[in-house]
Write a protein that holds these residues in place. Structure first.
Motif, PDB file in Angstrom:
ATOM      1  N   CYS A 102     -34.380 -58.398 -34.130  1.00  0.00           N
ATOM      2  CA  CYS A 102     -35.219 -57.147 -34.019  1.00  0.00           C
ATOM      3  C   CYS A 102     -34.327 -56.011 -34.531  1.00  0.00           C
ATOM      4  O   CYS A 102     -33.124 -55.895 -34.123  1.00  0.00           O
ATOM      5  N   GLY A 137     -40.925 -57.599 -29.807  1.00  0.00           N
ATOM      6  CA  GLY A 137     -39.630 -56.835 -30.123  1.00  0.00           C
ATOM      7  C   GLY A 137     -38.732 -56.575 -28.947  1.00  0.00           C
ATOM      8  O   GLY A 137     -39.147 -56.512 -27.673  1.00  0.00           O
ATOM      9  N   CYS A 196     -36.502 -60.143 -37.455  1.00  0.00           N
ATOM     10  CA  CYS A 196     -37.528 -59.729 -36.807  1.00  0.00           C
ATOM     11  C   CYS A 196     -37.942 -60.948 -35.949  1.00  0.00           C
ATOM     12  O   CYS A 196     -37.641 -62.198 -36.255  1.00  0.00           O
TER      13      CYS A 196
END
Length: 266
Positions: A102, A137, A196
């Protein structure tokens, strides 16, 4: 008075002899190799080996319940030294480093509401998945930082955690501490990473975070097997880790980054 003193002294002597006998009778002999191994181990008692501490790990190695290379903190040199004491050989493993999948700080993945509770990612995650617009996240409240005994994690002003690669020992404590499950241990040699964890469809992912993966598959086509898109998220296959840094340019959202895990922050 003298009689009482003599009686007490006698009782003390008998008790001392009794305790000494009991200590010898019930003593559990320790394999001398365990003490030798304990001298070789880093003494971090971090639990990264799966045991309660270094002493327990040394005992487990002697009994055959743990592998000689089971200490992630000590690395290859410790593994070789432990194997030497045990009269074994060991194939050195590549060093691994923790990686947070992230990069969406408050400037890239805004907050949905003002969280005013316990400063804990696990607690915040109980309230609708947390206050972050990206529900997958990093919440940036430092559960991973608190779990790390080596000072290898910092919380940036943007509200996101960051690994300090040069301090990471790959003990894995941060992996278990993250309620979002976005931390992995990856090979040190790998340079290309997907930062991500968002598994939403493209438009929704982009709305949640400016650097979210939108599953366009451009990287998958260019990587030739080193990256695959599953569940709307690109993932690196570290067994076939891609090396062509031009892959970064294929990502329209900046979800793929080149990182040097050997010394730099990431």
């Amino acid at each position: 008075m003298l009689v009482a003193t003599a009686v007490l002294a006698g009782l003390g002597l008998v008790s001392g002899l009794g305790l000494g006998w009991a200590a010898r009778f019930f003593a559990v002999e320790t394999d001398p190799r365990q003490e030798a191994l304990l001298e070789l181990l880093p003494g971090a008692n971090c639990g990264g080996c799966g045991c309660a501490g270094c002493n327990d790990f040394a005992g487990a190695v002697v009994s055959g319940a743990a592998p000689v290379d089971g200490c992630p903190v000590g690395g290859g040199s410790t593994a070789q030294a432990v194997a030497g004491v045990m009269g074994l050989s060991v194939e050195l493993k590549e060093r691994r480093v923790a990686l947070i999948h992230c990069q969406g700080g408050n400037d890239l993945a805004p907050r949905r509401y003002l969280y005013n509770g316990l400063a804990s990612c696990a607690s915040a995650a109980q309230l609708g998945g947390g206050d972050k617009s990206c529900l997958q996240g990093c919440l940036g409240l430092g559960d991973c930082q608190g779990a790390c005994r080596f000072g290898a994690i910092a919380i940036l002003p943007s509200g996101i955690a960051q690994i300090l690669a040069e301090r990471c020992t790959a003990c894995g404590k941060c992996v278990g501490a993250c309620p979002k499950g976005i931390i992995d241990l990856v090979p040190e040699r790998a340079r290309i990473h997907v930062l991500c964890s968002n598994t939403d469809r493209g438009p929704q992912a982009r709305k949640a975070c400016q650097v979210a993966c939108i599953a366009c598959k451009k990287c998958e086509k260019a990587a030739g097997g080193g990256i695959a898109v599953t569940d709307f998220l690109a993932r690196v296959d570290y067994a076939l880790a891609p090396t062509d840094e031009a892959l970064v340019e294929q990502c329209p959202n900046g979800s793929i980054r080149v990182l040097d895990l050997r010394s730099k922050r990431h």
